[in-house]
Motif scaffolding. Sequence first.
Motif, short mmCIF file in Angstrom:
data_model
loop_
_atom_site.label_atom_id
_atom_site.label_comp_id
_atom_site.label_asym_id
_atom_site.label_seq_id
_atom_site.Cartn_x
_atom_site.Cartn_y
_atom_site.Cartn_z
N CYS A 13 0.82 -1.22 0.09
CA CYS A 13 0.05 0.18 0.04
C CYS A 13 0.94 1.26 -0.01
O CYS A 13 2.03 1.14 0.15
CB CYS A 13 -0.95 -0.01 1.39
SG CYS A 13 -0.08 -0.25 2.81
N ALA A 14 0.36 2.54 -0.24
CA ALA A 14 0.82 3.53 -0.11
C ALA A 14 1.01 4.33 1.23
O ALA A 14 1.92 5.08 1.65
CB ALA A 14 0.29 4.61 -1.20
N ASP A 15 -0.25 4.02 1.97
CA ASP A 15 -0.13 4.56 3.24
C ASP A 15 -0.49 3.56 4.63
O ASP A 15 -1.70 3.41 4.82
CB ASP A 15 -1.22 5.68 3.43
CG ASP A 15 -1.27 6.74 4.93
OD1 ASP A 15 -0.69 5.97 5.66
OD2 ASP A 15 -2.02 7.56 4.80
N ARG A 73 4.65 -0.15 3.15
CA ARG A 73 4.51 0.71 1.97
C ARG A 73 5.36 0.45 0.73
O ARG A 73 6.54 -0.39 0.98
CB ARG A 73 5.23 2.12 2.62
CG ARG A 73 5.03 3.30 1.56
CD ARG A 73 5.33 4.46 2.09
NE ARG A 73 6.66 4.29 2.75
CZ ARG A 73 7.38 5.06 3.51
NH1 ARG A 73 6.80 5.86 4.16
NH2 ARG A 73 8.68 5.10 3.67
N VAL A 74 4.90 0.49 -0.42
CA VAL A 74 5.41 0.29 -1.68
C VAL A 74 5.32 1.37 -2.67
O VAL A 74 4.54 2.05 -2.31
CB VAL A 74 5.11 -1.15 -2.44
CG1 VAL A 74 5.30 -2.38 -1.53
CG2 VAL A 74 3.40 -0.81 -2.84
N PRO A 75 6.32 1.51 -3.21
CA PRO A 75 6.41 2.79 -4.27
C PRO A 75 5.44 2.48 -5.57
O PRO A 75 4.89 3.66 -5.85
CB PRO A 75 7.79 2.69 -4.92
CG PRO A 75 8.20 1.30 -5.13
CD PRO A 75 7.61 0.55 -3.85
N GLU A 76 4.99 1.55 -5.93
CA GLU A 76 3.94 1.61 -7.12
C GLU A 76 2.74 1.19 -6.57
O GLU A 76 2.18 0.83 -5.45
CB GLU A 76 4.48 0.27 -7.97
CG GLU A 76 4.09 -1.13 -7.17
CD GLU A 76 5.14 -1.66 -6.47
OE1 GLU A 76 4.84 -2.69 -5.81
OE2 GLU A 76 6.09 -1.19 -6.30
N GLY A 77 1.56 2.03 -7.43
CA GLY A 77 0.34 2.01 -6.99
C GLY A 77 -0.34 0.64 -7.56
O GLY A 77 0.04 -0.31 -8.22
N LYS A 78 -1.41 0.34 -7.04
CA LYS A 78 -2.38 -0.84 -7.54
C LYS A 78 -2.61 -0.85 -8.91
O LYS A 78 -3.17 0.42 -9.30
CB LYS A 78 -3.50 -0.89 -6.62
CG LYS A 78 -4.34 -2.32 -7.03
CD LYS A 78 -5.54 -2.22 -5.85
CE LYS A 78 -6.38 -3.48 -6.12
NZ LYS A 78 -6.80 -3.39 -7.52
N GLY A 139 -8.05 0.79 -2.85
CA GLY A 139 -8.69 0.11 -4.17
C GLY A 139 -8.40 -1.32 -3.94
O GLY A 139 -8.97 -2.00 -5.08
N ASN A 140 -8.24 -1.97 -2.78
CA ASN A 140 -8.02 -3.28 -2.81
C ASN A 140 -9.46 -3.89 -2.52
O ASN A 140 -10.32 -3.44 -1.67
CB ASN A 140 -7.25 -3.62 -1.50
CG ASN A 140 -5.73 -3.22 -1.63
OD1 ASN A 140 -4.97 -3.56 -2.68
ND2 ASN A 140 -5.46 -2.51 -0.66
N GLU A 141 -9.91 -4.81 -3.38
CA GLU A 141 -11.20 -5.47 -3.40
C GLU A 141 -11.35 -6.32 -2.10
O GLU A 141 -10.46 -7.00 -1.61
CB GLU A 141 -11.33 -6.23 -4.67
CG GLU A 141 -11.29 -5.47 -5.94
CD GLU A 141 -10.06 -5.33 -6.60
OE1 GLU A 141 -9.74 -4.50 -7.71
OE2 GLU A 141 -9.18 -6.04 -6.23
#
Length: 145
Positions: A13-15, A73-78, A139-141
């Motif tokens: 995730c980002a946050d 935290r990861v740099p890329e978005g979903k 945005g995770n289902e």
Amino acid sequence: MTDIREVQVTFDCADPRALSLFWNATLGYEFPPPPPGFDSWDGFSETLPEEKRNMASASEDPAGAGPRIFFQRVPEGKTVKNRVHLDVRAAPGLAGDERMAALEAECERLVALGATRVERHEPSPPMGGGHIVMQDPEGNEFCLD
């Protein structure tokens, strides 16, 4: 005899902190205790270099029955639909209109927390009692089941 292994569910995730707060409120989970010598996770975080803050967070079932959830935290978005998702059991034992009303009420509560409603699936006995597909704030289902 086979040894049983514990499972931890991990979200990229980002946050991490914000997403763990959402899932704590959704599942009734809590943050684990802070590291020894700290009164809070915020106090611990303040000791870290700025770039290391909010790199990870975790949520745990206070009763110890459910799996631990870890947020990193990861740099890329979903970019695509999840291949694995959580089913939040919001109406166990209920059927028909009573079940769908309970799912709708939980959906409304989670939307107020930042979730997004995606679609409702009507009951289709004998295979399914009906469910609502949702997304968490990143945005995770997941499904209300």
